[in-house]
Scaffold this motif. Sequence first.
Motif, PDB file in Angstrom:
ATOM      1  N   GLU A  75       0.542   8.060  -6.071  1.00 15.34           N
ATOM      2  CA  GLU A  75      -0.618   8.580  -5.339  1.00 15.34           C
ATOM      3  C   GLU A  75      -0.784  10.079  -5.540  1.00 15.34           C
ATOM      4  OE1 GLU A  75      -0.421   7.147  -1.213  1.00 15.34           O
ATOM      5  OE2 GLU A  75      -2.555   7.568  -1.069  1.00 15.34           O
TER       6      GLU A  75
ATOM      7  N   GLY B 138      -7.411   0.034   9.261  1.00 17.45           N
ATOM      8  CA  GLY B 138      -6.268   0.444   8.440  1.00 17.45           C
ATOM      9  C   GLY B 138      -5.186   1.152   9.240  1.00 17.45           C
ATOM     10  N   GLY B 139      -3.952   0.958   8.799  1.00 13.90           N
ATOM     11  CA  GLY B 139      -2.793   1.528   9.491  1.00 13.90           C
ATOM     12  C   GLY B 139      -2.549   2.977   9.110  1.00 13.90           C
TER      13      GLY B 139
ATOM     14  N   ASP C 226       1.968  10.075   0.585  1.00  9.29           N
ATOM     15  CA  ASP C 226       1.678  11.495   0.733  1.00  9.29           C
ATOM     16  C   ASP C 226       2.964  12.315   0.815  1.00  9.29           C
ATOM     17  OD1 ASP C 226       0.346  13.819   1.059  1.00  9.29           O
ATOM     18  OD2 ASP C 226      -0.336  13.441   3.099  1.00  9.29           O
TER      19      ASP C 226
ATOM     20  N   THR D 134       0.819  -1.211   0.000  1.00  8.05           N
ATOM     21  CA  THR D 134       0.000   0.000   0.000  1.00  8.05           C
ATOM     22  C   THR D 134       0.860   1.273   0.000  1.00  8.05           C
ATOM     23  OG1 THR D 134      -1.900   0.997   1.085  1.00  8.05           O
ATOM     24  CG2 THR D 134      -0.146   0.233   2.509  1.00  8.05           C
ATOM     25  N   GLY D 135       0.227   2.405  -0.204  1.00 10.13           N
ATOM     26  CA  GLY D 135       0.932   3.685  -0.207  1.00 10.13           C
ATOM     27  C   GLY D 135       1.299   4.133   1.203  1.00 10.13           C
TER      28      GLY D 135
ATOM     29  N   GLN E 142      -8.361   7.767   3.922  1.00  6.18           N
ATOM     30  CA  GLN E 142      -7.742   6.543   4.438  1.00  6.18           C
ATOM     31  C   GLN E 142      -8.609   5.948   5.539  1.00  6.18           C
ATOM     32  OE1 GLN E 142      -3.697   7.214   5.790  1.00  6.18           O
ATOM     33  NE2 GLN E 142      -3.410   8.832   4.305  1.00  6.18           N
TER      34      GLN E 142
ATOM     35  N   GLY F 168      -5.887  -3.812   8.032  1.00  9.17           N
ATOM     36  CA  GLY F 168      -5.750  -4.895   8.998  1.00  9.17           C
ATOM     37  C   GLY F 168      -5.569  -6.262   8.369  1.00  9.17           C
TER      38      GLY F 168
ATOM     39  N   SER G  70       4.031   7.031   2.852  1.00  5.17           N
ATOM     40  CA  SER G  70       4.857   8.113   2.324  1.00  5.17           C
ATOM     41  C   SER G  70       6.314   7.982   2.728  1.00  5.17           C
ATOM     42  CB  SER G  70       4.323   9.460   2.808  1.00  5.17           C
ATOM     43  OG  SER G  70       4.571   9.619   4.182  1.00  5.17           O
TER      44      SER G  70
ATOM     45  N   ASP H  29     -10.359   1.149   2.177  1.00  2.00           N
ATOM     46  CA  ASP H  29      -9.470   0.942   3.328  1.00  2.00           C
ATOM     47  C   ASP H  29     -10.332   0.961   4.590  1.00  2.00           C
ATOM     48  OD1 ASP H  29      -7.142   0.843   4.852  1.00  2.00           O
ATOM     49  OD2 ASP H  29      -6.678   2.972   4.618  1.00  2.00           O
TER      50      ASP H  29
ATOM     51  N   LYS I 152      -8.991   5.779  -4.086  1.00  2.00           N
ATOM     52  CA  LYS I 152      -8.878   5.165  -2.750  1.00  2.00           C
ATOM     53  C   LYS I 152      -9.717   5.946  -1.748  1.00  2.00           C
ATOM     54  CE  LYS I 152      -5.605   4.257   0.994  1.00  2.00           C
ATOM     55  NZ  LYS I 152      -4.208   4.278   1.435  1.00  2.00           N
TER      56      LYS I 152
ATOM     57  N   GLY J 295      -0.071  -2.892   4.539  1.00  2.00           N
ATOM     58  CA  GLY J 295       0.790  -1.822   5.033  1.00  2.00           C
ATOM     59  C   GLY J 295       1.489  -2.289   6.290  1.00  2.00           C
ATOM     60  N   THR J 296       0.736  -2.334   7.396  1.00  2.00           N
ATOM     61  CA  THR J 296       1.314  -2.694   8.689  1.00  2.00           C
ATOM     62  C   THR J 296       2.000  -4.067   8.638  1.00  2.00           C
ATOM     63  OG1 THR J 296      -0.407  -1.388   9.720  1.00  2.00           O
ATOM     64  CG2 THR J 296       0.779  -2.916  11.148  1.00  2.00           C
TER      65      THR J 296
END
Lengths: 436, 231
Positions: free
Chosen positions: A137, A256-257, A120, A90-91, A162, A300, A93, A252, A228, A321-322
Amino acid sequence: MRDVLQASATFQPAVIEDIQAKADSGLYRIRGWGTLRERRWATFDDLTFLPCSLTRIPLEGYREKCSTRTVLGTRFARNPIELDIPVMITGMSWGALSYNAKVALARGARAVGSSNTTGDGGMLMAERENSRTLIYEVLPSRYGINIHHMRMADAIELTIGQGAKPGTGGLLLGSKVSDMIATQRDLPVGVDQRSPARHPDFLGPDDMIIKVEELREATDGRVPILIKMGASRVFDDVKLAAKAGADIIVVDGMEGGTGASPAILQEHTGIPTLAAVCEARAALEDIGLYGEVQLIIAGGIRDGVDAAKAIALGADAVYIGTAALIALNCNRPLYVEDYQKLGTEPHHCHHCHTGRCPVGITTQDTELMKRLDIEEGADRVANLMRAMTLEIQMLARACGKSDIHHLEPEDMAALSMEASAICGVPLAGTRKVFGR
Amino acid sequence: MAEITCGSRSTREINADIRKALAAGEREIIVREPGARHNLGVGILEPVRIRFAGSVGYYCAGLIDGPSIEITGSAGWGLAESMMSGEVVVRGSSGNGAAAAIRGGTVVIHGDAAARLGVSIKGGTVLVAGSCGYMAGFMGQKGRLVVCGDAGDAFADSLYETACFVGGRIQGLGTDAVVEAPTPEDIAWLDSTLAEYFPGAPRGKQFQKVVAGRKLWNFDKREWKVWQEAL
Ligand SMILES: Cc1cc2nc3c(=O)[nH]c(=O)nc-3n(C[C@H](O)[C@H](O)[C@H](O)COP(=O)(O)O)c2cc1C
Ligand code: SF4
């Protein structure tokens, strides 16, 4: 003695600490990671797969193929994204993450034929150079926006929100706004950077139609456009995003993280990922675009099981992500004294916002960053993505599928009435879908 | 010089014609009958001159780097958004979010600009001969924003390092916006820039300068009131 001392179930120790921290600072709490509280809502854990027995025939694990090829962006783009697996990075930054983390994620994703996404703060050239498929993004802040970078990308993701904080903008605390990050984002060094919640040049879904067209013009209609969103009013929002011309929609969920967000938004806004995927699928079916507009689910996702369940419920792919940061050693008991300096311990850390990440992932400190070896990190990320893919395939084969995208709600039973009602699958032990 | 007439054709076709002309080495292009179409002249990276003879819709000259673009009529929302360098001149007025998130170059509006002019500006210069609507300069990061007429409400809200100049009246300042006297360098710059683009504009010394009070740069509980308004 402690057994008879009665603690309040309302003002629990964490609540007391929260009130006192706010009494010190005068500010809401900001932290990284995502939802921490116990999940009392229906999650992917409330579903179980129903592998083949007599009614269905399983695939032979070692001999029969089970495809994981994933094609996204087939609606309008000339060059859809083709991935070897349905697990994508995932995005996140450059700014929230260190240089080493960004490059390790790109290389890890490349090694397994998958994609990664900028974030970002614009694109890092090393990220492009180390990516196979890079998604660029475009966020409300437009930090580092650069048409040349956009043209180098394989897809563009227009981010509306997000899952960790739908309806609000990004946050990067001053400790992470280093010289390099400040230059990249055109900001003064050391400011607590708050990003706008709204895009600077459109407001609602009607203007967004024109915005999506602009992005297509800028890239000559070559690459897919993703939209998104944080999971909020998913059923309606997904329809609006599809109407705006999205090739791919990313939803998301509330689990989400994040690198840094107000804690209350992480805990008390948005809807869970399980609910989000079901609403998103229903929305696309409602407008006859299910299958034509692809769906990526985030929030998650821990393993191949969560991913397989999301896919069975209607997702074409998942973003992680996480979990990818954990692969890079997030929360691992290394440099324990540095976790303690942050007032935490390994397995309990959610202190990405401080910029003092003990394992070099969410920091701009050059010394801390050295703790993350790029090659080793890339290997670990690739291994996680491989293992997750094998898990998805294992479940798909057991359910008799020669393609992981053939998993369907039918392949599962619910373990709670809530999950049955949300997912439209029968409660285990009954033939009943609750709420129908 | 290449001439492209829009007629009843789509934006996609017109932009493709522009790109074809560029590929053929044309360095001056005139686009007739733009008919307020959206997304004209998006993503141009060559140092060329393009004139749109009429009015354009949303995002004209968005995401460009280098060209010199003139619009003889008015422009819709998001004019020149995210441009990196070049010059965009509008003879008429512009809609919301003109010059949003630009990182360089110059945007010149001879008429008025609607709301959110130069929002999230990251560099470059925005010049408006007339007045602008509310929230101009919101979250401006770098660059300069000059309004020769009046500025609407919430002007220069939540700034970082953008310098804003207003020749007329400011209806209301945004959160953390502070008025200060322009420096001699500011005045010299205003005089030379305005002489080039708007010869009839007020003199530099008549402008008010608005910058960040910097109370929103880092959270401070003593500035709670400012934060309450900002968030
Ligand atoms: C450290 C970190 C930084 C993030 N930065 C961004 C960002 O720049 N842009 C964005 O759209 N989402 C960002 N996110 C959110 C992720 O893209 C994604 O939606 C979320 O992490 C998915 O949930 P998961 O972490 O549970 O997999 C970030 C998340 C993390 C953990
Ligand atoms: S170990 Fe680093 S990445 Fe993981 S939660 Fe702590 S600060 Fe964030």
